[in-house]
Write a protein that holds these residues in place. Structure first.
Motif, PDB file in Angstrom:
ATOM      1  N   TYR A 274      42.041  76.187  74.586  1.00 46.72           N
ATOM      2  CA  TYR A 274      41.531  76.603  73.132  1.00 46.72           C
ATOM      3  C   TYR A 274      41.261  78.209  73.310  1.00 46.72           C
ATOM      4  N   LEU A 275      41.474  78.860  74.369  1.00 49.19           N
ATOM      5  CA  LEU A 275      41.500  80.510  74.610  1.00 49.19           C
ATOM      6  C   LEU A 275      42.592  81.031  75.008  1.00 49.19           C
ATOM      7  N   VAL A 276      42.648  82.347  74.262  1.00 55.67           N
ATOM      8  CA  VAL A 276      43.886  83.308  74.826  1.00 55.67           C
ATOM      9  C   VAL A 276      43.142  84.605  74.835  1.00 55.67           C
ATOM     10  N   SER A 277      43.902  85.414  75.497  1.00 58.39           N
ATOM     11  CA  SER A 277      43.481  86.822  75.790  1.00 58.39           C
ATOM     12  C   SER A 277      43.353  87.584  74.468  1.00 58.39           C
ATOM     13  N   THR A 278      42.515  88.700  74.470  1.00 62.91           N
ATOM     14  CA  THR A 278      42.342  89.564  73.364  1.00 62.91           C
ATOM     15  C   THR A 278      43.120  90.722  73.469  1.00 62.91           C
ATOM     16  N   ASP A 279      44.098  90.998  74.329  1.00 63.90           N
ATOM     17  CA  ASP A 279      44.687  92.290  74.723  1.00 63.90           C
ATOM     18  C   ASP A 279      45.755  92.292  73.736  1.00 63.90           C
ATOM     19  N   GLY A 280      46.061  91.112  72.722  1.00 63.36           N
ATOM     20  CA  GLY A 280      47.220  91.345  71.936  1.00 63.36           C
ATOM     21  C   GLY A 280      48.467  90.413  72.488  1.00 63.36           C
ATOM     22  N   LYS A 281      48.348  90.274  73.613  1.00 61.30           N
ATOM     23  CA  LYS A 281      49.499  89.420  74.376  1.00 61.30           C
ATOM     24  C   LYS A 281      49.401  87.869  74.258  1.00 61.30           C
ATOM     25  N   GLU A 282      48.189  87.429  73.831  1.00 60.85           N
ATOM     26  CA  GLU A 282      47.764  85.939  73.618  1.00 60.85           C
ATOM     27  C   GLU A 282      48.008  85.313  74.983  1.00 60.85           C
ATOM     28  N   THR A 283      47.593  85.866  76.156  1.00 57.32           N
ATOM     29  CA  THR A 283      48.064  85.208  77.369  1.00 57.32           C
ATOM     30  C   THR A 283      46.950  83.921  77.472  1.00 57.32           C
ATOM     31  N   PRO A 284      47.467  82.844  77.669  1.00 62.01           N
ATOM     32  CA  PRO A 284      46.508  81.566  78.019  1.00 62.01           C
ATOM     33  C   PRO A 284      45.493  81.496  78.975  1.00 62.01           C
ATOM     34  N   TYR A 285      44.100  81.205  78.900  1.00 60.81           N
ATOM     35  CA  TYR A 285      43.346  81.106  79.760  1.00 60.81           C
ATOM     36  C   TYR A 285      43.861  80.407  81.125  1.00 60.81           C
ATOM     37  N   PRO A 286      43.679  80.778  82.044  1.00 60.48           N
ATOM     38  CA  PRO A 286      43.911  80.177  83.509  1.00 60.48           C
ATOM     39  C   PRO A 286      43.634  78.755  83.445  1.00 60.48           C
ATOM     40  N   ALA A 287      44.396  77.785  83.451  1.00 59.84           N
ATOM     41  CA  ALA A 287      44.269  76.487  83.721  1.00 59.84           C
ATOM     42  C   ALA A 287      43.375  75.990  84.859  1.00 59.84           C
ATOM     43  N   PRO A 288      42.601  75.280  84.933  1.00 62.89           N
ATOM     44  CA  PRO A 288      41.758  74.831  86.264  1.00 62.89           C
ATOM     45  C   PRO A 288      42.855  74.389  87.181  1.00 62.89           C
ATOM     46  N   TYR A 289      42.429  74.890  88.572  1.00 67.56           N
ATOM     47  CA  TYR A 289      43.249  74.604  89.632  1.00 67.56           C
ATOM     48  C   TYR A 289      43.324  72.980  89.924  1.00 67.56           C
ATOM     49  N   VAL A 290      44.322  72.720  90.435  1.00 70.96           N
ATOM     50  CA  VAL A 290      44.344  71.452  90.844  1.00 70.96           C
ATOM     51  C   VAL A 290      45.395  71.153  91.915  1.00 70.96           C
ATOM     52  N   PRO A 291      44.612  70.946  93.271  1.00 76.79           N
ATOM     53  CA  PRO A 291      45.245  71.003  94.550  1.00 76.79           C
ATOM     54  C   PRO A 291      46.507  69.932  94.342  1.00 76.79           C
ATOM     55  N   SER A 292      47.711  70.473  94.819  1.00 76.11           N
ATOM     56  CA  SER A 292      48.966  69.620  94.827  1.00 76.11           C
ATOM     57  C   SER A 292      49.100  68.974  96.237  1.00 76.11           C
ATOM     58  N   ARG A 293      49.702  67.858  96.443  1.00 76.62           N
ATOM     59  CA  ARG A 293      49.978  67.220  97.655  1.00 76.62           C
ATOM     60  C   ARG A 293      51.237  67.799  98.122  1.00 76.62           C
ATOM     61  N   PRO A 294      51.382  68.372  99.494  1.00 73.33           N
ATOM     62  CA  PRO A 294      52.686  68.522 100.126  1.00 73.33           C
ATOM     63  C   PRO A 294      53.740  67.674  99.825  1.00 73.33           C
ATOM     64  N   ASN A 295      54.830  68.267  99.714  1.00 75.74           N
ATOM     65  CA  ASN A 295      56.142  67.162  99.681  1.00 75.74           C
ATOM     66  C   ASN A 295      56.124  66.788 101.179  1.00 75.74           C
ATOM     67  N   PRO A 296      56.149  65.619 101.687  1.00 71.57           N
ATOM     68  CA  PRO A 296      56.593  65.301 102.936  1.00 71.57           C
ATOM     69  C   PRO A 296      57.829  65.780 103.387  1.00 71.57           C
ATOM     70  N   THR A 297      58.099  66.347 104.781  1.00 68.15           N
ATOM     71  CA  THR A 297      59.216  66.713 105.151  1.00 68.15           C
ATOM     72  C   THR A 297      60.180  65.591 105.779  1.00 68.15           C
ATOM     73  N   PRO A 298      61.350  65.624 105.298  1.00 68.64           N
ATOM     74  CA  PRO A 298      62.354  64.455 105.209  1.00 68.64           C
ATOM     75  C   PRO A 298      62.711  64.373 106.813  1.00 68.64           C
ATOM     76  N   VAL A 299      62.604  63.465 107.475  1.00 71.37           N
ATOM     77  CA  VAL A 299      63.203  63.148 108.992  1.00 71.37           C
ATOM     78  C   VAL A 299      64.582  62.886 109.146  1.00 71.37           C
TER      79      VAL A 299
END
Length: 415
Positions: A274-299
Motif C-alpha cells: 500500500y505504500l509508494v514513494s513521495t518523490d513523484g516517481k511512485e516507487t513501490p515500497y521495498p518488498a520484504p526479503y524472502v531468502p531463496s533456495r539456491p538451484n542445485p548444480t546439475p551433475v
C-alpha cells in the motif's frame, strides 16, 4: 468490592465515586473539598493522555469521495509516513459508512473509478439484515462483526465503549486480526465500513495507518474528520483508546503485534502493498526479503552410467518380526468432539495453577500453555464432551476480562 467498582468505572467513575463519599452529616465545605480534589486528580491523570484535535474541515476535501448517498466515504491515499518518504497509494483503501442507500452513480464511482474488489462490513448481523449493502458488481463481501452478535451501545462513542468493545473486546481483537491479515492478501481496492464510519471503521483506520507508519497526530486528525460529516466524535474517545492500549501494551504497535497477532512479516507485506514513494516517481515500497533456495548444480557424468541393478522384491517377515531400521508408524490420536453446550453462568471461576489448557476446540495443543496466572477471574462460555483414545472428558471454554479464551479440563476449574 468498592475498589473494584471504582476501577471499573474509569476516570470519570472515580470522579463520581469520590464526589459521593460524604454522608448526610458532612458539611458543604467538606463535600466541595472532596469534589475539588477529585477534579484535580482526574485532570492530572488525563493531562498526559489527552490528545489534541488538529483536524480542519478543509482537510476533509482532500480525502472525501464524492458520493450522493454516503457522507463519510474517504480515500486514505496520500497520507504520508512519519519520515515523509512514503505515502499510501490512492484508490486502494476506502473507509465508509453503510452502503444501503447507494444509487446508480455511487455504484458506478466505486466500480469504474475506484475498482473496488472487496467490501468488508463491520456491522452486527442485525444491522446488516436491517440495512443490507447495495451490491457492488465484481466485489466480494466479507462480514466481520467487530461488536459480536449485538451492537448494545454502538454509536455511543464514550470512553468505556472504546475500552470495553473496540480495544480489548474478544470480537474486536479477532475481527481486526482477520481484517488486517485479509488486507495483506486481497487483490484490488478494499472498502471497509460500519454504520456511520466513525467508531469501528475509525479504529480499523487507526490500526492500518499505524502499521503503514503514519505519526500519531496524523492518525488522530483523520479519526476526527468524521465530525465534519455530521457525526459526533470527541477527542477524549480516541484519547481513551490510546491511553488504555499504551497502559497495557506500552504502544499501539506492540498491541498490534502481540494482541492482534499481526506478525512483522505481515506488516511488511502491508507496507509493500500500500505504500509508494513521495518523490513523484511512485516507487513501490521495498518488498520484504524472502531468502531463496539456491538451484542445485546439475551433475554431468563423465562416462555413461550403467543400468541400475534390479531391486529385489521385499521378502515376507517371519514370526511378525519387523525389518531392522524400519520404525513402525505411530497411530494418530483419535479426538472426537461428542457434544457442545453453551453455558450462561453468573459465577466467576479460577484456573488451577500449572495445568495445561488449549487454544482451540479441537485440542490441537501445539503450544503447551500453562495457566500461570490462576488468580485471574474467568467466565464460562461453553463446555464440550471430548472422546480421546476412547475415554470421555469434559472441557470448559473460559474467558478473562480482556477477552482472551482458553480450553481447560473441567476438573482444573474452581468456582
Amino acid at each position: 468490592m468498592k475498589h473494584k467498582l471504582i476501577k471499573s468505572l474509569g476516570l470519570f467513575g472515580v470522579l463520581l465515586a469520590l464526589a459521593g463519599v460524604s454522608g448526610p452529616t458532612a458539611s458543604a465545605a467538606t463535600t466541595a473539598a472532596v469534589a475539588s480534589t477529585a477534579k484535580q486528580t482526574v485532570a492530572k491523570a488525563t493531562k498526559t493522555s489527552l490528545l489534541v484535535d488538529g483536524s480542519k474541515q478543509e482537510d476533509l476535501k482532500k480525502t472525501l469521495v464524492a458520493m450522493h448517498n454516503t457522507q463519510n466515504t474517504r480515500d486514505l491515499g496520500g497520507y504520508q509516513t512519519a519520515d515523509g518518504k512514503w505515502q499510501i497509494k490512492p484508490y486502494q483503501l476506502l473507509r465508509s459508512d453503510n452502503l444501503s442507500t447507494l444509487d446508480t452513480d455511487d455504484i458506478k464511482t466505486l466500480t469504474d473509478k475506484y475498482r473496488v474488489k472487496s467490501i468488508v462490513d463491520f456491522r452486527t448481523p442485525g444491522q446488516v439484515a436491517d440495512k443490507p449493502d447495495k451490491n457492488i458488481p465484481g466485489a466480494s463481501e466479507t462480514y466481520i462483526s467487530i461488536l459480536g452478535p449485538h451492537a448494545f451501545s454502538d454509536g455511543g462513542g464514550d470512553g468505556d465503549f472504546y475500552n470495553q468493545r473496540l480495544d480489548f473486546g474478544y470480537p474486536a481483537v479477532t475481527g481486526y486480526r482477520q481484517f488486517l491479515k485479509m488486507l495483506a492478501t486481497t487483490n484490488g481496492a478494499t472498502l471497509y465500513h460500519c454504520s456511520s464510519g466513525k467508531d469501528r471503521t475509525g479504529i480499523a483506520t487507526v490500526l492500518i495507518m499505524t502499521i503503514l507508519g503514519m505519526d500519531k497526530q496524523t492518525i488522530v486528525n483523520d479519526f476526527m474528520l468524521s465530525q465534519y460529516t455530521g457525526r459526533t466524535v470527541k477527542i477524549d474517545w480516541i484519547s481513551k483508546y490510546y491511553y488504555d492500549v499504551e497502559k497495557n501494551y506500552g504502544s499501539l504497535q506492540n498491541y498490534i503485534t502481540t494482541s492482534l497477532e499481526i506478525s512483522p512479516a505481515t506488516q511488511a507485506r502491508l507496507r509493500a502493498k500500500y505504500l509508494v514513494s513521495t518523490d513523484g516517481k511512485e516507487t513501490p515500497y521495498p518488498a520484504p526479503y524472502v531468502p531463496s533456495r539456491p538451484n542445485p548444480t546439475p551433475v554431468v557424468p563423465s562416462q555413461p552410467t550403467p543400468d541400475p541393478k534390479p531391486t529385489p522384491e521385499p521378502q515376507p517377515v517371519e514370526n511378525g518380526a519387523a525389518d531392522k531400521g524400519v520404525k513402525p508408524k505411530k497411530k494418530a490420536t483419535k479426538v472426537k468432539i461428542v457434544k457442545t453446550k453453551k453455558l450462561h453462568t453468573k459465577y466467576v471461576y479460577h484456573l488451577k495453577a500449572h495445568k495445561k489448557w488449549f487454544k482451540d476446540a479441537h485440542l490441537k495443543h501445539a503450544h503447551g500453555y500453562t495457566a500461570k496466572h490462576s488468580h485471574k477471574k474467568w467466565r464460562l462460555l461453553k463446555s464440550e464432551k471430548v472422546k480421546i483414545k476412547g475415554k470421555m472428558k469434559t472441557y470448559y471454554q473460559v474467558r478473562d476480562h480482556s477477552g482472551h479464551t482458553a480450553w481447560i479440563l473441567k476438573s482444573y476449574v474452581t468456582k
